[in-house]
Design a protein around this motif. Structure first.
Motif, PDB file in Angstrom:
ATOM      1  N   TRP A  64       0.846  -1.181   0.000  1.00 14.54           N
ATOM      2  CA  TRP A  64       0.000   0.000   0.000  1.00 14.54           C
ATOM      3  C   TRP A  64       0.883   1.234   0.000  1.00 14.54           C
ATOM      4  O   TRP A  64       1.833   1.321   0.778  1.00 14.54           O
ATOM      5  N   LEU A  65       0.571   2.185  -0.885  1.00 16.17           N
ATOM      6  CA  LEU A  65       1.343   3.416  -1.030  1.00 16.17           C
ATOM      7  C   LEU A  65       0.463   4.624  -0.739  1.00 16.17           C
ATOM      8  O   LEU A  65      -0.718   4.643  -1.120  1.00 16.17           O
ATOM      9  N   PRO A  66       1.034   5.657  -0.108  1.00 15.84           N
ATOM     10  CA  PRO A  66       0.262   6.889   0.107  1.00 15.84           C
ATOM     11  C   PRO A  66       0.105   7.645  -1.209  1.00 15.84           C
ATOM     12  O   PRO A  66       1.034   7.686  -2.014  1.00 15.84           O
ATOM     13  N   ARG A  67      -1.077   8.188  -1.442  1.00 15.99           N
ATOM     14  CA  ARG A  67      -1.288   8.982  -2.655  1.00 15.99           C
ATOM     15  C   ARG A  67      -0.515  10.293  -2.572  1.00 15.99           C
ATOM     16  O   ARG A  67      -0.362  10.873  -1.511  1.00 15.99           O
ATOM     17  N   VAL A  68      -0.053  10.754  -3.725  1.00 21.43           N
ATOM     18  CA  VAL A  68       0.682  12.011  -3.802  1.00 21.43           C
ATOM     19  C   VAL A  68      -0.289  13.188  -3.806  1.00 21.43           C
ATOM     20  O   VAL A  68      -0.043  14.215  -3.179  1.00 21.43           O
ATOM     21  N   THR A  69      -1.391  13.044  -4.525  1.00 20.95           N
ATOM     22  CA  THR A  69      -2.398  14.098  -4.560  1.00 20.95           C
ATOM     23  C   THR A  69      -3.702  13.547  -4.018  1.00 20.95           C
ATOM     24  O   THR A  69      -4.071  12.408  -4.291  1.00 20.95           O
ATOM     25  N   GLY A  70      -4.370  14.315  -3.230  1.00 17.31           N
ATOM     26  CA  GLY A  70      -5.639  13.899  -2.674  1.00 17.31           C
ATOM     27  C   GLY A  70      -5.470  12.983  -1.476  1.00 17.31           C
ATOM     28  O   GLY A  70      -4.366  12.685  -1.030  1.00 17.31           O
ATOM     29  N   ARG A 117       8.674   1.925  -1.913  1.00 16.69           N
ATOM     30  CA  ARG A 117       7.665   2.317  -0.923  1.00 16.69           C
ATOM     31  C   ARG A 117       8.273   3.236   0.116  1.00 16.69           C
ATOM     32  O   ARG A 117       7.672   4.248   0.493  1.00 16.69           O
ATOM     33  N   SER A 118       9.462   2.897   0.591  1.00 18.06           N
ATOM     34  CA  SER A 118      10.131   3.747   1.578  1.00 18.06           C
ATOM     35  C   SER A 118      10.365   5.151   1.027  1.00 18.06           C
ATOM     36  O   SER A 118      10.200   6.145   1.739  1.00 18.06           O
ATOM     37  N   ALA A 119      10.743   5.246  -0.248  1.00 12.38           N
ATOM     38  CA  ALA A 119      10.954   6.554  -0.883  1.00 12.38           C
ATOM     39  C   ALA A 119       9.641   7.337  -0.962  1.00 12.38           C
ATOM     40  O   ALA A 119       9.624   8.552  -0.722  1.00 12.38           O
ATOM     41  N   ARG A 124      -0.963  14.206   3.089  1.00 16.60           N
ATOM     42  CA  ARG A 124      -0.013  13.171   2.663  1.00 16.60           C
ATOM     43  C   ARG A 124       0.504  12.375   3.856  1.00 16.60           C
ATOM     44  O   ARG A 124       0.713  11.163   3.764  1.00 16.60           O
ATOM     45  N   VAL A 125       0.718  13.045   4.991  1.00 14.13           N
ATOM     46  CA  VAL A 125       1.159  12.341   6.202  1.00 14.13           C
ATOM     47  C   VAL A 125       0.063  11.387   6.679  1.00 14.13           C
ATOM     48  O   VAL A 125       0.347  10.251   7.084  1.00 14.13           O
ATOM     49  N   MET A 126      -1.197  11.827   6.603  1.00 14.30           N
ATOM     50  CA  MET A 126      -2.317  10.952   6.971  1.00 14.30           C
ATOM     51  C   MET A 126      -2.384   9.759   6.022  1.00 14.30           C
ATOM     52  O   MET A 126      -2.641   8.632   6.440  1.00 14.30           O
ATOM     53  N   ASN A 127      -2.106   9.985   4.746  1.00  8.39           N
ATOM     54  CA  ASN A 127      -2.093   8.888   3.769  1.00  8.39           C
ATOM     55  C   ASN A 127      -1.046   7.836   4.146  1.00  8.39           C
ATOM     56  O   ASN A 127      -1.263   6.641   3.949  1.00  8.39           O
ATOM     57  N   VAL A 128       0.099   8.282   4.667  1.00  8.11           N
ATOM     58  CA  VAL A 128       1.143   7.346   5.112  1.00  8.11           C
ATOM     59  C   VAL A 128       0.597   6.476   6.244  1.00  8.11           C
ATOM     60  O   VAL A 128       0.760   5.250   6.234  1.00  8.11           O
ATOM     61  N   ALA A 129      -0.055   7.099   7.217  1.00  8.53           N
ATOM     62  CA  ALA A 129      -0.610   6.354   8.349  1.00  8.53           C
ATOM     63  C   ALA A 129      -1.648   5.335   7.871  1.00  8.53           C
ATOM     64  O   ALA A 129      -1.670   4.189   8.333  1.00  8.53           O
ATOM     65  N   ILE A 130      -2.484   5.747   6.933  1.00 11.21           N
ATOM     66  CA  ILE A 130      -3.507   4.844   6.404  1.00 11.21           C
ATOM     67  C   ILE A 130      -2.858   3.680   5.656  1.00 11.21           C
ATOM     68  O   ILE A 130      -3.266   2.524   5.811  1.00 11.21           O
ATOM     69  N   ALA A 131      -1.832   3.970   4.861  1.00 16.72           N
ATOM     70  CA  ALA A 131      -1.141   2.915   4.110  1.00 16.72           C
ATOM     71  C   ALA A 131      -0.535   1.883   5.054  1.00 16.72           C
ATOM     72  O   ALA A 131      -0.641   0.669   4.822  1.00 16.72           O
TER      73      ALA A 131
END
Length: 117
Positions: free
Chosen positions: A42-48, A61-63, A76-83
């Motif tokens: 799972w990857l965080p989205r860049v937009t949205g 993924r780490s990058a 984007r930080v929230m997307n990381v947590a969700i991923a």
């Protein structure tokens, strides 16, 4: 405090009412293996807001995670947590696990999509 309790009641009500029904048993995971050297992550989205699942490497993924955190964007930080949460939740997922039609998940190192049986 009253608004919080109303919001909490709405969220809990939605969770109870939207639980998978008996027809969910007529579904199965359609599993597509990832290529050599990659796995379903799972990857965080860049937009949205949100995440996407992809066959990729841990390094890629780490990058993506580092770029999201370094961006300073709360979304984007929230997307990381969700991923990370989705990846953790998928650890127990198997090809025979119950699913909700249309759901996606990391089934082992492959990408699974819930389809009609």
């Amino acid at each position: 405090m009253g608004r919080f309790l109303v919001a909490l009641a709405l969220v809990l009500g939605f969770a109870v009412l939207s639980s998978p029904s008996a027809h969910a048993s007529a579904t199965r995971w359609d599993v597509v293996p990832c290529g050599a050297g990659t796995k379903a992550l799972w990857l965080p989205r860049v937009t949205g807001f949100g995440t996407d699942i992809s066959c990729t490497t841990e390094e890629a993924r780490s990058a993506a995670v580092k770029a999201a955190v370094d961006s300073g964007s709360p979304t984007r930080v929230m997307n990381v947590a969700i991923a990370f949460g989705q990846q953790l939740a998928d650890k127990s997922l198997t090809a025979s696990s119950p699913c909700v039609l249309g759901a996606k998940g990391a089934v082992g190192e492959a990408i699974g999509t819930c389809v009609s049986a």
